[in-house]
Every structure is written in structure tokens, then in C-alpha cells.
Design a protein around this motif. Structure first.
Motif, PDB file in Angstrom:
ATOM      1  N   LEU A 213       0.821  -1.203   0.000  1.00 38.73           N
ATOM      2  CA  LEU A 213       0.000   0.000   0.000  1.00 38.73           C
ATOM      3  C   LEU A 213       0.856   1.254   0.000  1.00 38.73           C
ATOM      4  CD1 LEU A 213      -2.805  -1.004   2.537  1.00 38.73           C
ATOM      5  CD2 LEU A 213      -2.869  -1.130   0.041  1.00 38.73           C
ATOM      6  N   ALA A 214       1.937   1.232   0.756  1.00 34.74           N
ATOM      7  CA  ALA A 214       2.841   2.381   0.780  1.00 34.74           C
ATOM      8  C   ALA A 214       3.443   2.630  -0.602  1.00 34.74           C
ATOM      9  CB  ALA A 214       3.941   2.148   1.809  1.00 34.74           C
ATOM     10  N   GLU A 215       3.847   1.569  -1.271  1.00 32.87           N
ATOM     11  CA  GLU A 215       4.394   1.701  -2.623  1.00 32.87           C
ATOM     12  C   GLU A 215       3.350   2.247  -3.584  1.00 32.87           C
ATOM     13  OE1 GLU A 215       5.684  -2.224  -3.496  1.00 32.87           O
ATOM     14  OE2 GLU A 215       7.451  -2.138  -2.181  1.00 32.87           O
ATOM     15  N   ALA A 216       2.112   1.810  -3.436  1.00 38.29           N
ATOM     16  CA  ALA A 216       1.043   2.261  -4.320  1.00 38.29           C
ATOM     17  C   ALA A 216       0.768   3.754  -4.134  1.00 38.29           C
ATOM     18  CB  ALA A 216      -0.227   1.453  -4.062  1.00 38.29           C
ATOM     19  N   VAL A 217       0.735   4.207  -2.873  1.00 43.08           N
ATOM     20  CA  VAL A 217       0.507   5.623  -2.609  1.00 43.08           C
ATOM     21  C   VAL A 217       1.599   6.468  -3.254  1.00 43.08           C
ATOM     22  CG1 VAL A 217       0.519   7.373  -0.781  1.00 43.08           C
ATOM     23  CG2 VAL A 217      -0.851   5.305  -0.518  1.00 43.08           C
ATOM     24  N   ASP A 218       2.845   6.035  -3.127  1.00 42.55           N
ATOM     25  CA  ASP A 218       3.949   6.771  -3.751  1.00 42.55           C
ATOM     26  C   ASP A 218       3.836   6.771  -5.273  1.00 42.55           C
ATOM     27  OD1 ASP A 218       5.067   7.397  -1.329  1.00 42.55           O
ATOM     28  OD2 ASP A 218       6.528   5.770  -1.353  1.00 42.55           O
ATOM     29  N   ALA A 219       3.405   5.646  -5.840  1.00 45.89           N
ATOM     30  CA  ALA A 219       3.392   5.493  -7.300  1.00 45.89           C
ATOM     31  C   ALA A 219       2.392   6.412  -7.992  1.00 45.89           C
ATOM     32  CB  ALA A 219       3.082   4.040  -7.663  1.00 45.89           C
ATOM     33  N   VAL A 220       1.287   6.763  -7.318  1.00 49.13           N
ATOM     34  CA  VAL A 220       0.258   7.544  -8.008  1.00 49.13           C
ATOM     35  C   VAL A 220       0.612   9.014  -8.119  1.00 49.13           C
ATOM     36  CG1 VAL A 220      -1.536   5.941  -7.307  1.00 49.13           C
ATOM     37  CG2 VAL A 220      -1.141   7.973  -5.937  1.00 49.13           C
ATOM     38  N   ASP A 221       1.593   9.491  -7.318  1.00 50.17           N
ATOM     39  CA  ASP A 221       2.096  10.857  -7.458  1.00 50.17           C
ATOM     40  C   ASP A 221       0.959  11.880  -7.459  1.00 50.17           C
ATOM     41  OD1 ASP A 221       3.888  12.948  -7.868  1.00 50.17           O
ATOM     42  OD2 ASP A 221       3.820  12.749 -10.052  1.00 50.17           O
ATOM     43  N   ALA A 222       0.208  11.932  -6.362  1.00 53.90           N
ATOM     44  CA  ALA A 222      -0.925  12.843  -6.240  1.00 53.90           C
ATOM     45  C   ALA A 222      -0.799  13.662  -4.963  1.00 53.90           C
ATOM     46  CB  ALA A 222      -2.225  12.057  -6.216  1.00 53.90           C
ATOM     47  N   PRO A 223      -1.451  14.822  -4.901  1.00 56.29           N
ATOM     48  CA  PRO A 223      -1.390  15.626  -3.669  1.00 56.29           C
ATOM     49  C   PRO A 223      -1.851  14.850  -2.440  1.00 56.29           C
ATOM     50  CG  PRO A 223      -2.304  16.907  -5.468  1.00 56.29           C
ATOM     51  CD  PRO A 223      -2.193  15.514  -5.972  1.00 56.29           C
ATOM     52  N   ASP A 224      -2.904  14.067  -2.611  1.00 56.92           N
ATOM     53  CA  ASP A 224      -3.411  13.224  -1.534  1.00 56.92           C
ATOM     54  C   ASP A 224      -3.790  11.870  -2.124  1.00 56.92           C
ATOM     55  OD1 ASP A 224      -3.762  15.462   0.572  1.00 56.92           O
ATOM     56  OD2 ASP A 224      -4.940  16.173  -1.135  1.00 56.92           O
ATOM     57  N   ALA A 225      -3.482  10.819  -1.411  1.00 57.47           N
ATOM     58  CA  ALA A 225      -3.847   9.479  -1.868  1.00 57.47           C
ATOM     59  C   ALA A 225      -4.092   8.594  -0.652  1.00 57.47           C
ATOM     60  CB  ALA A 225      -2.744   8.878  -2.739  1.00 57.47           C
ATOM     61  N   VAL A 226      -5.071   7.723  -0.803  1.00 60.03           N
ATOM     62  CA  VAL A 226      -5.363   6.727   0.227  1.00 60.03           C
ATOM     63  C   VAL A 226      -5.559   5.388  -0.469  1.00 60.03           C
ATOM     64  CG1 VAL A 226      -6.910   5.985   2.077  1.00 60.03           C
ATOM     65  CG2 VAL A 226      -6.508   8.425   1.697  1.00 60.03           C
ATOM     66  N   PHE A 227      -4.841   4.374  -0.009  1.00 57.62           N
ATOM     67  CA  PHE A 227      -5.059   3.002  -0.449  1.00 57.62           C
ATOM     68  C   PHE A 227      -5.464   2.202   0.778  1.00 57.62           C
ATOM     69  CE2 PHE A 227      -3.178   4.378  -4.270  1.00 57.62           C
ATOM     70  CZ  PHE A 227      -3.377   3.409  -5.244  1.00 57.62           C
ATOM     71  N   ALA A 228      -6.577   1.507   0.676  1.00 55.11           N
ATOM     72  CA  ALA A 228      -7.111   0.768   1.821  1.00 55.11           C
ATOM     73  C   ALA A 228      -7.524  -0.625   1.383  1.00 55.11           C
ATOM     74  CB  ALA A 228      -8.322   1.510   2.397  1.00 55.11           C
ATOM     75  N   VAL A 229      -7.141  -1.617   2.157  1.00 61.07           N
ATOM     76  CA  VAL A 229      -7.465  -2.994   1.816  1.00 61.07           C
ATOM     77  C   VAL A 229      -8.141  -3.674   3.000  1.00 61.07           C
ATOM     78  CG1 VAL A 229      -5.258  -3.973   2.566  1.00 61.07           C
ATOM     79  CG2 VAL A 229      -6.564  -5.120   0.769  1.00 61.07           C
ATOM     80  N   SER A 230      -9.066  -4.558   2.693  1.00 58.00           N
ATOM     81  CA  SER A 230      -9.695  -5.410   3.701  1.00 58.00           C
ATOM     82  C   SER A 230      -9.458  -6.851   3.285  1.00 58.00           C
ATOM     83  CB  SER A 230     -11.200  -5.135   3.780  1.00 58.00           C
ATOM     84  OG  SER A 230     -11.836  -6.073   4.622  1.00 58.00           O
ATOM     85  N   ARG A 231      -8.892  -7.628   4.201  1.00 54.68           N
ATOM     86  CA  ARG A 231      -8.659  -9.060   3.953  1.00 54.68           C
ATOM     87  C   ARG A 231      -9.414  -9.843   5.015  1.00 54.68           C
ATOM     88  NH1 ARG A 231      -5.716 -11.578  -0.201  1.00 54.68           N
ATOM     89  NH2 ARG A 231      -4.449 -12.748   1.277  1.00 54.68           N
ATOM     90  N   HIS A 232     -10.527 -10.463   4.604  1.00 52.57           N
ATOM     91  CA  HIS A 232     -11.380 -11.181   5.545  1.00 52.57           C
ATOM     92  C   HIS A 232     -11.796 -10.281   6.710  1.00 52.57           C
ATOM     93  CE1 HIS A 232     -10.507 -14.868   3.385  1.00 52.57           C
ATOM     94  NE2 HIS A 232      -9.217 -14.572   3.453  1.00 52.57           N
ATOM     95  N   GLY A 233     -12.047  -9.012   6.409  1.00 51.76           N
ATOM     96  CA  GLY A 233     -12.492  -8.070   7.427  1.00 51.76           C
ATOM     97  C   GLY A 233     -11.394  -7.358   8.169  1.00 51.76           C
ATOM     98  N   ARG A 234     -10.150  -7.708   7.929  1.00 54.76           N
ATOM     99  CA  ARG A 234      -9.007  -7.066   8.597  1.00 54.76           C
ATOM    100  C   ARG A 234      -8.504  -5.948   7.687  1.00 54.76           C
ATOM    101  NH1 ARG A 234      -5.581  -9.192  12.685  1.00 54.76           N
ATOM    102  NH2 ARG A 234      -3.475  -8.309  12.714  1.00 54.76           N
ATOM    103  N   ARG A 235      -8.547  -4.727   8.175  1.00 50.75           N
ATOM    104  CA  ARG A 235      -8.280  -3.555   7.339  1.00 50.75           C
ATOM    105  C   ARG A 235      -6.882  -2.968   7.558  1.00 50.75           C
ATOM    106  NH1 ARG A 235     -13.927  -0.033   7.672  1.00 50.75           N
ATOM    107  NH2 ARG A 235     -15.306  -1.676   6.855  1.00 50.75           N
ATOM    108  N   THR A 236      -6.283  -2.565   6.460  1.00 51.23           N
ATOM    109  CA  THR A 236      -5.005  -1.863   6.495  1.00 51.23           C
ATOM    110  C   THR A 236      -5.111  -0.664   5.562  1.00 51.23           C
ATOM    111  OG1 THR A 236      -3.878  -3.978   6.776  1.00 51.23           O
ATOM    112  CG2 THR A 236      -2.508  -2.079   6.243  1.00 51.23           C
ATOM    113  N   LEU A 237      -4.709   0.515   6.024  1.00 50.08           N
ATOM    114  CA  LEU A 237      -4.781   1.722   5.224  1.00 50.08           C
ATOM    115  C   LEU A 237      -3.437   2.433   5.221  1.00 50.08           C
ATOM    116  CD1 LEU A 237      -7.668   1.436   6.917  1.00 50.08           C
ATOM    117  CD2 LEU A 237      -8.181   3.524   5.674  1.00 50.08           C
ATOM    118  N   HIS A 238      -3.128   3.066   4.099  1.00 53.69           N
ATOM    119  CA  HIS A 238      -1.968   3.952   4.003  1.00 53.69           C
ATOM    120  C   HIS A 238      -2.404   5.209   3.282  1.00 53.69           C
ATOM    121  CE1 HIS A 238       1.799   2.138   5.489  1.00 53.69           C
ATOM    122  NE2 HIS A 238       1.184   0.998   5.278  1.00 53.69           N
ATOM    123  N   SER A 239      -1.908   6.335   3.716  1.00 61.30           N
ATOM    124  CA  SER A 239      -2.199   7.599   3.056  1.00 61.30           C
ATOM    125  C   SER A 239      -0.931   8.415   2.941  1.00 61.30           C
ATOM    126  CB  SER A 239      -3.266   8.384   3.828  1.00 61.30           C
ATOM    127  OG  SER A 239      -2.755   8.848   5.061  1.00 61.30           O
ATOM    128  N   GLY A 240      -0.952   9.351   2.031  1.00 63.39           N
ATOM    129  CA  GLY A 240       0.196  10.232   1.845  1.00 63.39           C
ATOM    130  C   GLY A 240      -0.056  11.127   0.660  1.00 63.39           C
TER     131      GLY A 240
END
Length: 363
Positions: free
Chosen positions: A38-65
Motif C-alpha cells: 500500500l505504501a508503494e502504491a501511494v507513492d506510485a500515483v504521485d498525487a497531492p493526496d492518496a489513500v489506499f485501503a485494503v480489507s482481507r477477511h475483514g481485517r483492514r489496512t490503510l496507508h495515506s500520503g
């Protein structure tokens, strides 16, 4: 810029956020690997603000930047514009109305909008509109002329609902409905007005009654709430702010905005509808309804694009406004849902959709 791990209220930085609606599975998940992805994805989009969030069987992980300074309100607590990904909400509204017996989906759209014109009505149905097989163009013929003065600010705001309906009633499709697939914002906008007319309920109320309230999406809606609640979009340069998106008469096609956590809740309901009040409708929008292209490789449901993977089908939909982009997707076979959001307008060779798609497709 390195993307920081999200600080969600009451959760120490770097800790995985657990969904209150889903128990953790018996086996552990590689949370560190997902955090890195998720951290790599946020960096890759090169935007002023970005959030990537994933849920795996209900367990959530988010990264923003992002490239912009962090806003006063944490990025994961802001609402983001979904653009065309709003159509997944519209499809679920229609599915709910069908499951409840209010409609069948086979009603002629003209009959819903203008009951007095039923004799000799066009065979174009609600089902044709939601599946992009109506024969309608992407936008009304006069859209560009009316929108041009506000092309860089809010072109859709210059095309209100009555004009959308009027343009539809005057349009003469080149192809018989149901014979060709052509992506149409116009068609889904008309669908929203047809559903509102057929039920005697405003579109905003239909959305709340059939999707937002049943799924407890309290931070999702169709109207901007201001800088304290909504993320600010930016132009292609990634620096110039743009006004909040006004969908005009195209609300059903692109007006939804929501927080990352609300959007994960929306997707988790699609992953496991068993406990939802709208279970039958949620299952129905996963069902393939048409195939197209060479070898029928492109599969569509009523609300989602559907691609095959080694571990079952993947469902997804992207969207964009004048200053933001969104990607929603889920994979029932892996129990995975992904929300990706950024505040930079789509540009040539934009990495956003490809980054989100590849992240969801990975095992």
C-alpha cells in the motif's frame, strides 16, 4: 514522499485496523507485506493526496500520503469523489428495487419517465440503461455546447436533470437496445431519473433508503460537505485546486463521495452479503449479465467489470472527476476488497488505475 501509515482514531500508528463487522480468520495474514504494498502504491500515483485501503477477511489496512502537506483533517477521514464508480451504488439501488418487487428491470424507461407516452414506447428498458446496452451515446448531443463555458470547473453542473430527461426523450438511438455495449454516462443518468420517477422518490432519498442506510454508510452521500469533510481535488499539474464536483443531472452516474472506511464497508458487504439486509441484491449484482469483445473475454455484471483470476473472479470499477480519481474492487475468492483514492485529475499515462488494479489482482 514516503506514505505514512494511517492513524485511525484509537488505533496506534502502524497497527492494522480491524473491521467491527467481520471476525478475524483463524490464520494470520501477512500484514507487513500488505502495508509495504500500500505504501508503494501511494507513492506510485504521485498525487497531492492518496489513500489506499485494503480489507482481507475483514481485517483492514490503510496507508495515506501525497505530495501536498497533510490536511488538517486526516486523509482517511475525508470524503473522496468517486466519479463513475458511483454506478456501482446505482446498480445496487436498482437491484434492491427489483428484489423488493417495486420494479422488474424490464420496464421501458420512457414509461417510467412519461407514463402518458406509453403507447409505442421505445423498447429501451431500465436493464439496458444499467448495462450500457441502451444504444445511447456517452453524453447527450448538446452536452459539449452547454458545458464548454465551464469545461475546466464544473461542466456537468450546466446540464440539470430536466435537460437530461428531455435529451433522452428526444434522442433516437442508432442501434436497437440490447444489441451493442457502449459505456454511457448519459444512460445511467437517465436510469437515476427513471427510478426516481417510477417510485415517486428523489434520487438522493432512493440511494439512502436502499444502500446507505442498510449498510450504515453514514459518511457517504452525493453532495459536497466542505473542506472540513471533503478532500480537495487538483488539476493535472497536481498543484491547482479545483472546485468540488457538481454532477448536475448526472447524479446516478457519478455523484457519490465517501470516506475510505465507508467504501470498505460497502465492498465488504459485496464480499460477504450473508449478514446484510440486502443480501439477495448484493449477490445479484455479482452475477454476469453480458459478455462482449473477441471471444467474449469482457464480462460485465449489472454494476461491475469482471475479470478472471487464478483464484476466482475479480470485480472492479474506476471513476474520475475533474480533480479526483477512485478505484473500487473486490475478490470473493481471496476475501479481499480494495479502495484507492487520489486527488489529481487523470492525465496521459496516469498510473493510478493500473496501480490499483495490479494491487487487487495480486495474490
Amino acid at each position: 514522499m514516503t506514505a505514512p501509515t494511517v492513524r485511525w482514531p484509537g488505533v496506534p500508528e502502524g497497527e492494522v485496523v480491524r473491521s467491527p463487522q467481520r471476525p478475524l480468520p483463524g490464520g494470520g495474514l501477512d500484514d507487513r507485506a500488505w502495508s509495504e504494498r500500500l505504501a508503494e502504491a501511494v507513492d506510485a500515483v504521485d498525487a497531492p493526496d492518496a489513500v489506499f485501503a485494503v480489507s482481507r477477511h475483514g481485517r483492514r489496512t490503510l496507508h495515506s500520503g501525497g505530495t501536498a502537506p497533510a490536511p488538517a483533517v486526516p486523509r482517511p477521514e475525508l470524503r473522496y469523489e468517486l466519479g463513475s464508480a458511483s454506478k456501482t451504488f446505482t446498480a445496487l439501488v436498482l437491484a434492491q428495487l427489483i428484489r423488493r418487487g417495486a420494479l422488474t428491470g424490464g420496464e421501458p424507461a420512457v414509461a417510467c419517465l412519461r407514463p402518458d407516452r406509453v403507447p409505442g414506447a421505445s423498447p429501451l428498458t431500465l436493464a439496458h440503461l444499467v448495462t450500457h446496452t441502451s444504444g445511447l451515446p456517452a453524453l447527450p448531443a448538446d452536452f459539449l455546447v452547454r458545458a464548454l463555458p465551464a469545461w475546466r470547473t464544473n461542466p456537468y453542473a450546466r446540464y440539470p436533470g430536466p435537460r437530461v430527461v428531455d435529451a433522452f426523450l428526444r434522442h433516437r438511438p442508432r442501434h436497437r437496445p440490447g444489441t451493442r455495449w457502449h459505456y454511457s454516462n448519459f444512460g445511467v443518468a437517465v436510469l437515476g431519473h427513471a427510478l426516481a420517477s417510477a417510485t415517486g422518490t428523489a434520487w438522493e432519498e432512493l440511494l439512502a433508503e436502499h444502500v446507505l442506510d442498510p449498510l450504515a454508510l453514514g459518511a457517504t452521500g452525493i453532495r459536497p460537505g466542505g473542506p472540513g469533510s471533503d478532500a480537495v481535488g487538483h488539476g493535472k499539474d497536481g498543484r491547482t485546486p479545483v472546485p468540488p464536483f457538481d454532477a448536475g443531472g448526472f447524479q446516478a452516474a457519478g455523484a457519490v463521495r465517501g470516506t475510505p472506511h465507508d467504501l470498505l464497508t460497502f465492498l465488504e458487504a459485496h464480499l460477504d452479503p450473508s449478514g446484510a439486509r440486502s443480501a439477495e441484491a448484493l449477490l445479484s449484482v455479482r452475477t454476469p449479465v453480458l459478455r462482449r469483445g473477441l471471444g467474449h473475454r469482457h464480462v460485465h455484471t449489472t454494476g461491475w467489470f469482471r475479470h478472471p483470476t487464478d483464484r476466482g473472479p475479480m470485480y472492479f470499477h474506476s471513476g474520475a472527476t475533474l480533480g479526483q480519481q477512485a478505484f473500487l474492487g473486490f475478490r470473493p475468492g481471496t476475501g479481499t476488497a480494495l479502495v484507492a483514492l487520489c486527488t489529481r485529475r487523470f492525465r496521459a499515462r496516469d498510473p493510478f488505475v493500473a496501480t490499483a488494479y495490479s494491487l487487487l489482482a495480486r495474490d
